[in-house]
Scaffold this motif. Sequence first.
Motif, PDB file in Angstrom:
ATOM      1  N   UNK A 234       0.838  -1.193   0.000  1.00  0.00           N
ATOM      2  CA  UNK A 234       0.000   0.000   0.000  1.00  0.00           C
ATOM      3  C   UNK A 234       0.873   1.244   0.000  1.00  0.00           C
ATOM      4  N   UNK A 235       0.284   2.335  -0.465  1.00  0.00           N
ATOM      5  CA  UNK A 235       1.020   3.592  -0.451  1.00  0.00           C
ATOM      6  C   UNK A 235       0.625   4.477  -1.610  1.00  0.00           C
ATOM      7  N   UNK A 236       1.216   5.658  -1.625  1.00  0.00           N
ATOM      8  CA  UNK A 236       1.016   6.625  -2.707  1.00  0.00           C
ATOM      9  C   UNK A 236       2.330   6.748  -3.456  1.00  0.00           C
ATOM     10  N   UNK A 237       2.337   6.307  -4.677  1.00  0.00           N
ATOM     11  CA  UNK A 237       3.586   6.209  -5.433  1.00  0.00           C
ATOM     12  C   UNK A 237       3.548   7.142  -6.646  1.00  0.00           C
ATOM     13  N   UNK A 238       4.487   8.050  -6.694  1.00  0.00           N
ATOM     14  CA  UNK A 238       4.509   9.063  -7.755  1.00  0.00           C
ATOM     15  C   UNK A 238       5.203   8.493  -8.986  1.00  0.00           C
ATOM     16  N   UNK A 239       4.421   7.822  -9.859  1.00  0.00           N
ATOM     17  CA  UNK A 239       5.056   7.323 -11.084  1.00  0.00           C
ATOM     18  C   UNK A 239       5.411   8.507 -11.975  1.00  0.00           C
ATOM     19  N   UNK A 240       6.381   8.299 -12.866  1.00  0.00           N
ATOM     20  CA  UNK A 240       6.892   9.443 -13.621  1.00  0.00           C
ATOM     21  C   UNK A 240       7.524   9.020 -14.928  1.00  0.00           C
ATOM     22  N   UNK A 241       7.678   9.992 -15.798  1.00  0.00           N
ATOM     23  CA  UNK A 241       8.415   9.795 -17.046  1.00  0.00           C
ATOM     24  C   UNK A 241       9.899   9.849 -16.715  1.00  0.00           C
ATOM     25  N   UNK A 242      10.602   8.749 -16.988  1.00  0.00           N
ATOM     26  CA  UNK A 242      12.009   8.665 -16.604  1.00  0.00           C
ATOM     27  C   UNK A 242      12.949   9.118 -17.717  1.00  0.00           C
ATOM     28  N   UNK A 243      12.426   9.545 -18.840  1.00  0.00           N
ATOM     29  CA  UNK A 243      13.266  10.048 -19.938  1.00  0.00           C
ATOM     30  C   UNK A 243      12.983  11.536 -20.128  1.00  0.00           C
ATOM     31  N   UNK A 244      13.992  12.360 -19.927  1.00  0.00           N
ATOM     32  CA  UNK A 244      13.848  13.825 -20.001  1.00  0.00           C
ATOM     33  C   UNK A 244      13.295  14.202 -21.382  1.00  0.00           C
ATOM     34  N   UNK A 245      12.023  14.611 -21.429  1.00  0.00           N
ATOM     35  CA  UNK A 245      11.300  14.673 -22.699  1.00  0.00           C
ATOM     36  C   UNK A 245      10.909  16.067 -23.135  1.00  0.00           C
ATOM     37  N   UNK A 246      10.840  16.991 -22.206  1.00  0.00           N
ATOM     38  CA  UNK A 246      10.221  18.278 -22.517  1.00  0.00           C
ATOM     39  C   UNK A 246      10.555  19.267 -21.415  1.00  0.00           C
ATOM     40  N   UNK A 247      10.241  20.536 -21.665  1.00  0.00           N
ATOM     41  CA  UNK A 247      10.480  21.551 -20.635  1.00  0.00           C
ATOM     42  C   UNK A 247       9.729  21.199 -19.350  1.00  0.00           C
ATOM     43  N   UNK A 248       8.573  20.583 -19.494  1.00  0.00           N
ATOM     44  CA  UNK A 248       7.791  20.214 -18.308  1.00  0.00           C
ATOM     45  C   UNK A 248       7.886  18.712 -18.034  1.00  0.00           C
ATOM     46  N   UNK A 249       9.031  18.166 -18.343  1.00  0.00           N
ATOM     47  CA  UNK A 249       9.293  16.749 -18.074  1.00  0.00           C
ATOM     48  C   UNK A 249       9.096  16.411 -16.606  1.00  0.00           C
ATOM     49  N   UNK A 250       9.587  17.263 -15.726  1.00  0.00           N
ATOM     50  CA  UNK A 250       9.468  16.955 -14.294  1.00  0.00           C
ATOM     51  C   UNK A 250       8.018  16.934 -13.850  1.00  0.00           C
ATOM     52  N   UNK A 251       7.188  17.654 -14.570  1.00  0.00           N
ATOM     53  CA  UNK A 251       5.764  17.668 -14.231  1.00  0.00           C
ATOM     54  C   UNK A 251       5.033  16.472 -14.844  1.00  0.00           C
ATOM     55  N   UNK A 252       5.736  15.662 -15.640  1.00  0.00           N
ATOM     56  CA  UNK A 252       5.115  14.479 -16.254  1.00  0.00           C
ATOM     57  C   UNK A 252       5.124  13.347 -15.230  1.00  0.00           C
ATOM     58  N   UNK A 253       4.188  13.436 -14.312  1.00  0.00           N
ATOM     59  CA  UNK A 253       4.144  12.568 -13.149  1.00  0.00           C
ATOM     60  C   UNK A 253       2.696  12.276 -12.818  1.00  0.00           C
ATOM     61  N   UNK A 254       2.438  11.114 -12.272  1.00  0.00           N
ATOM     62  CA  UNK A 254       1.088  10.797 -11.830  1.00  0.00           C
ATOM     63  C   UNK A 254       1.145  10.035 -10.517  1.00  0.00           C
ATOM     64  N   UNK A 255       0.009   9.595 -10.062  1.00  0.00           N
ATOM     65  CA  UNK A 255      -0.041   8.896  -8.770  1.00  0.00           C
ATOM     66  C   UNK A 255      -0.641   7.504  -8.920  1.00  0.00           C
ATOM     67  N   UNK A 256       0.120   6.503  -8.499  1.00  0.00           N
ATOM     68  CA  UNK A 256      -0.423   5.163  -8.285  1.00  0.00           C
ATOM     69  C   UNK A 256      -0.801   5.096  -6.811  1.00  0.00           C
ATOM     70  N   UNK A 257      -2.113   5.023  -6.555  1.00  0.00           N
ATOM     71  CA  UNK A 257      -2.595   4.988  -5.174  1.00  0.00           C
ATOM     72  C   UNK A 257      -3.022   3.571  -4.841  1.00  0.00           C
ATOM     73  N   UNK A 258      -2.296   2.935  -3.960  1.00  0.00           N
ATOM     74  CA  UNK A 258      -2.610   1.563  -3.552  1.00  0.00           C
ATOM     75  C   UNK A 258      -3.208   1.640  -2.142  1.00  0.00           C
ATOM     76  N   UNK A 259      -4.530   1.549  -2.098  1.00  0.00           N
ATOM     77  CA  UNK A 259      -5.230   1.675  -0.815  1.00  0.00           C
ATOM     78  C   UNK A 259      -5.056   0.391  -0.005  1.00  0.00           C
ATOM     79  N   UNK A 260      -4.772   0.532   1.295  1.00  0.00           N
ATOM     80  CA  UNK A 260      -4.617  -0.688   2.107  1.00  0.00           C
ATOM     81  C   UNK A 260      -5.914  -1.486   2.100  1.00  0.00           C
ATOM     82  N   UNK A 261      -5.778  -2.805   2.141  1.00  0.00           N
ATOM     83  CA  UNK A 261      -6.956  -3.672   2.096  1.00  0.00           C
ATOM     84  C   UNK A 261      -7.642  -3.699   3.449  1.00  0.00           C
TER      85      UNK A 261
END
Lengths: 658, 658
Positions: free
Chosen positions: B631-658
């Motif tokens: 469980x946890x909140x995991x900030x998945x991201x683009x690992x290849x520097x792609x654009x000026x806003x590459x660092x903002x190319x991120x999302x959240x995998x939210x694994x709620x505890x059972x």
Amino acid sequence: MVAVLALVAGAVIGVVGARLGGETATGGGLADLAESQGFTGQQAEAALKTFVPPGEYDDYYMFASGGHSGQIMVYGVPSMRLLKEIPVFTPDAWQGYGYGTDQGNTVLAGGTNADKNATELAWGDAHHPALSETEGDYDGRWIYINDRANGRIAMVDLADFKTKEIVDIPNVSTSHGGVFVTPNTEYAHISSMSPMPTTESGYADLADYNESYRGFSSWMAIDQATGHFDLENSFQIELPPYTQDLADAGKLTSYGWGFINSYNTERAVGGNAEGGDPLETGAIAADFDFLHIINWEKAAEVVEAGNFEVRNGMRVIPLQTAIDEGLLYFAPEPRNPHGVDVSPTGDYIVVSGKLDPNVTVFDFEKIQAAIEAQDFQGTDDYGVPILNFDSVVAGQVEVGVGPLHTQFDAEGNAYTSLFVDSAIAKYTLGPKAGVAEGDAFKLVETIPVHYNIGHLVTAEGDTVAPDGKYMVALNKWSLDRFPNVGTLHPQNFQLIDLDSNPLQILYDSPIGNGEPHYVQMIKTDKLTSRLDVYPPGTDPMTMTTSEFAVAAGDERVERSGNVVDAYISATRSHFTPDILRVTEGDTVNLHITNIETASDATHGFAVPQYNIEASIDPGEVVNISFTATKSGSFAFYCSEFCSALHLEMQGWLLVEPK
Amino acid sequence: MVAVLALVAGAVIGVVGARLGGETATGGGLADLAESQGFTGQQAEAALKTFVPPGEYDDYYMFASGGHSGQIMVYGVPSMRLLKEIPVFTPDAWQGYGYGTDQGNTVLAGGTNADKNATELAWGDAHHPALSETEGDYDGRWIYINDRANGRIAMVDLADFKTKEIVDIPNVSTSHGGVFVTPNTEYAHISSMSPMPTTESGYADLADYNESYRGFSSWMAIDQATGHFDLENSFQIELPPYTQDLADAGKLTSYGWGFINSYNTERAVGGNAEGGDPLETGAIAADFDFLHIINWEKAAEVVEAGNFEVRNGMRVIPLQTAIDEGLLYFAPEPRNPHGVDVSPTGDYIVVSGKLDPNVTVFDFEKIQAAIEAQDFQGTDDYGVPILNFDSVVAGQVEVGVGPLHTQFDAEGNAYTSLFVDSAIAKYTLGPKAGVAEGDAFKLVETIPVHYNIGHLVTAEGDTVAPDGKYMVALNKWSLDRFPNVGTLHPQNFQLIDLDSNPLQILYDSPIGNGEPHYVQMIKTDKLTSRLDVYPPGTDPMTMTTSEFAVAAGDERVERSGNVVDAYISATRSHFTPDILRVTEGDTVNLHITNIETASDATHGFAVPQYNIEASIDPGEVVNISFTATKSGSFAFYCSEFCSALHLEMQGWLLVEPK
């Protein structure tokens, strides 16, 4: 007339060629050769400026993060030759790192905090290297680097160029660019990137982002004898749930302080399939984010005084304590900053807001005065005092679109990469960098690069004593610069001559084995005296004699129940013993000593079908443990071409069926 | 007088510099610059001969085995720049090969034969690359390479420079250098190195070596449409328990035949701690070993006729059948041979006995005549007929100590590496290579290299049409040639100018990421037209549209019980969807399409704490499956520097505890 001149020149150059050692091979002169190659004069000059003759050494090492390869790459400059890839976060078969040996396996396994991770980590995203320093200058002892993916930090010993330790930082999930060492390597700093829930499960709904998520600034104390992390003397400072990004240490006048950029102080969480904006939109809404200004020297005193909490094994200064004790201040910085870089004298802190065409130069003396005067324009939502922008800025320079990172020379110039413009801007700093008042904070020139530069580096350009001479642009795209190698293009290091006026590109260097982010360039002579051959029987993990070392004549096999310990020597061109007899199911412990004493006499040790592979340098001891799960006759061998009879350097592991 | 000439020359060269494009930066001439760099004339020439100006392309690709790195490295020649490392047998985080994606995981897992190995294999010892050929010339379609450690072979598609298949060869435990393709890539050949017990358990006591151990010559049929291995049409020929080593295909006059060196025909097994000799002593006792001469075209007919046994899933021609059908002959070859190399016309087969100072050149016409005449000097212990040495040899040339491998030019010359002498010998072949009778089989010159050369390569030097021009020495030791990078030294590629007379070394190139064995050099223009961007939604494993591809607007998350399938798009600068909500214990299948169409617009996809990392080229579809164990909140991201806003190319995998 031109033809005549050319003929005369050709003849005369032939003489000059002879003058240059008398070894010209083609008879003609250099200009003729350059012309036959189709070079412009500038290209021919670049050839001569970047060439390092066979057997001679480059002026600089460049230590490059490998990005999501997880490794560190070492280049020679100006030749741009790859001298070595050092495995750090990712296994490497060539160097036997993570393929059954105690060294690699221990380091890699030690880099996974079982409470934090879903599984054992076998890669990293190596981002920001930090060479160890003494009095703010590189000293060539160690290099530290972070794992952007998993919030870890590693130490590489530059005595033998091997990774000795990885620490998985508690309370930190990811870490981008917040790595630096303090001027005497008192601490290696690493900060969180995306904030992480402080809940026990590690989970919190995004609706609770403001309350439950937090960032951390981590100050990892360094053992001055070994370079290892001293966890007992390390500490963290809790931060608001912004995205803490690049960071740098104060030096000289700003010694004792650290600086961290932040973005997404808007605390956007995305949700583009849930009716929300993508993060790239939400995180750029505000005109300013916050430069974090941290008094680490005082923070260490606060921790020593016992004013901390222990969270997940780490001493943490809570955010409110940091505010109350005057450890943490903010200054507004133009939106979505990337690099923060401290000038050689420590007086200027250069920030690039990547959505602002200006670089903003803060003045440390003004920051100190504003703190002293409590010259605040308010606090953020978490109560951190925000210094008055106008009170702390020394100047701004309009450099171009997409400014990211800044490096320095010793003449008072700064160089900032421009991602969107695909260029580097050279401009002056202010009087505290030796620039006359009238010339201060002025753009000098801009040089295009190919294409889309991220970081850049100048020789020793983030120390108290930059060398100038060379600059390297780390270009994220290469497009048409290299012949086709498939759908994934290499990135491109472009070498730039800092002594030319205007600046000139000397060389394009494809990066075929990773995606570098930050790099550092250190003089070759600061490292060439390091270890070349281990003292006999060395365990590289401790750099002392291994208890498992054997000398020639002491080789033996010891059996106790179903545990077999073999003490093996390796030398050109055999292992002793060269036949190992075990029974299916046995636990097998191999202790292999390379008893060579000659430089470069490395042996390998590979076992077919068992996924075992070691690289054993002269004098080194490697231990390998495995269970003989499969019966068979396995021809183990030396995997490093060592001698004329290298192929004959083979033995038999005989696993008799039970 | 010299001084005056030099002054004149300097002035005139200045003019020539201007003539060369008028872009000289430093004002002075090239000779002045060369002198200020401290170069000899020869060094300055080498600088100009090896320099490839920024943005221009090298003349050749060099495909190098990575040795125990397990990978293939691609260099540009003459610049010696590393263009790409292709992951083959070993995971590579940068390219997302083996870190959770279907592609890498499938290829790597497919490369482990569960019956044969003790554990899943996660590395290889990549030794001998073989570029695909049409009519004996490189065609740039595919490249094959073996795993010396585990007896495997892999196929890399040169459309996208990705590994598409690994096959773990049955009945073969290890395989050193026995890899080649037949002239139209009908087969990729791989032979065993150390023989393997043919017992069911895979084990046999060394006392039973002669009876129970066997070698195999494997002919892996190639699907001409895809380059994949066609296992149904492949076959093996059983061989005596010698160590079968380097191999090469006949071509033109010798088309339809293959040649394999062997050593340890003494069948020594070592035992240096059991009162025996080390293998290196026992295996060099005899004066001659056996060149294996195989008629593969006829062998294929024998198999088609049903004259085979199936062993461990492979069609095998038993040794006695091979003898009876006239598929296998031996010729004596001076002791402990290393390379066997067929000349461009196919007439000469050059063998280097590494403990004999001569190279021995066999004549294919003589071999055929001797077979026809049954001109045998007996048989080996297993009944294989041995051709009369004197009847099949065209000539011998004394080249120096420790001859290993041979390459060719188009002028009738051969080049053989000398390990012990650290040199390369150039010598002539005979009349069938266009050399006048009186000049045949004569040493031309010897050039020292630094140090201890293994393989060497000339441009397209093992095809029917060698280019000459460049030669590269693969030196196993580098000692003092490069600045210190710790106790493990890089190896050294030395580039040699084949057009200079005498031969000259142009460049030292350190190898910082592996230990190359064989390499091949192919013209750049044979590959530059290959794939640069995938058609939208491509699955690289099939090179067809993936069933999991999504277009913009079709992104979705589908849930069925505890299985979550997310169809995700990636483009600058966001993933859609950018929030993934799952529950602890769920099976999560991510199907990510890079919807970019621009060249070089690669994105990464990394999930913290989950050891997941993908590289997704424009148009490519990658599938990732995992169980949400933590469980946890995991900030998945683009690992290849792609654009000026590459660092903002991120999302959240939210694994709620059972």
